[in-house]
Design an enzyme around this catalytic site. Sequence first.
Site, PDB file in Angstrom:
ATOM      1  N   GLU A  92       0.801  -1.219   0.000  1.00 32.65           N
ATOM      2  CA  GLU A  92       0.000   0.000   0.000  1.00 32.65           C
ATOM      3  C   GLU A  92       0.836   1.273   0.000  1.00 32.65           C
ATOM      4  OE1 GLU A  92      -2.589  -0.625   3.334  1.00 32.65           O
ATOM      5  OE2 GLU A  92      -4.060  -1.706   2.114  1.00 32.65           O
ATOM      6  N   GLU A 123       7.445 -21.530   7.902  1.00 31.60           N
ATOM      7  CA  GLU A 123       7.619 -20.658   9.057  1.00 31.60           C
ATOM      8  C   GLU A 123       8.679 -21.179  10.028  1.00 31.60           C
ATOM      9  OE1 GLU A 123       4.838 -21.418  12.770  1.00 31.60           O
ATOM     10  OE2 GLU A 123       3.659 -20.712  11.057  1.00 31.60           O
TER      11      GLU A 123
END
Length: 309
Positions: A92, A123
Site C-alpha cells: 500500500e 515458518e
Amino acid sequence: MTSTPRRLQSELASLTTEAFRPELSEIDRLPTLDIARLMNGEDAGVAAAVAARLPQIAAAVDAVADRMARGGRLIYAGAGTAGRLGVLDASECPPTFNTDPAQVVGLIAGGPEAMVTSVEGAEDSEELARADLDALKLGPDDTVVGISASGRTPYAIGAVQHARALGALTIGLACNEHSTLAAAAEHGIEVVVGPELITGSTRLKAGTAQKLVLNMLSTITMIRLGKTYGNLMVDVRASNDKLRARSRRIVALATGASEEEIERALTESGGEVKNAILAILAGVDGPTAARLLEESGGRLRAALAIAGP
C-alpha cells in the site's frame, strides 16, 4: 531453531496468545449477536495495548526514518497472518506515498504462494529467511521488521538475527512479553493483547494489533520523510480515476485555487500533486517547481521556504 513436538507444545502452552479461556467454552451455543458483542468487546482493548508501547514504536520510527532518508529500505518478514500483514502494508505504500516498490518490501515465509495458502514448514525455517534477505542484498541503511504474534516463529527470528549480523537496523514485533523475537532485535515492540476469543487464532486481536503498529511504522516514517503536507497525501500516485479525483481534491485543499488553476498546474507538472501545489503556492512554473523540490529532497515545506513568499 527446531523444537520437538513435546517441547513445542510446552512453549505454546506458556504463551499468552495461546491461552485457553474456559469462560468462552460455550461460545458456539450463544446467539450470533452475543458472539458479535463478545468479539467487539475483545477488539476494544487492542488500541490500549498498542498505546502502552507508543514510546518503543516512536523510537523505532525515528530510527527507520533516519535510514530511509539515506536511501535505505523498510523490509517486513513474517509467516502466516503476520507475513500477510507485512506484505499488505508494503503493497500500500506505492499508491499512497509514491514510493518505489523496492523501497518498502514484504517477505512472507514460503513466498507469494503463502499469501493464499499454507506452505508446509516455511515458518519453521531460519535458513529460508536468510536466503530471502540475501536475495535483497541488505545494507546498513536497511531496516528489517520481524513480525510474529507468538514472538517465537523461526522465520521471523532468523530474519532479524541475520539482518542484525549484516549491520541492518532490526525491529521485532510480537504479542507476548519476553519474546525471543523482541530480544533478538535492537527495537523490541511487544503489544500484549491477551488470549484470543478462539484459542490460538492470532489473526484476531494479535493480527489487529500488528496491523495498527505496521500502520504507524510506515505512515509516520513517510510523514518524517516529507511524503505528506500536513495530513494531505501529496505524494499520492494517481493511477486510476479515483486517485486522479483525489489528487485534484488534495491540490484544492492545500491551495484553495480554482479548478482551472489546479488543472493547469497538474498538467504542467505531469500529474504530480506535490509539484502542482508548489507551483500554485509559490507562483512558479512546473519545471521550476520540480527543481525546487529536487533541491529540498522532495519536501514540500522546505521547497516553499526556498521559493520564499
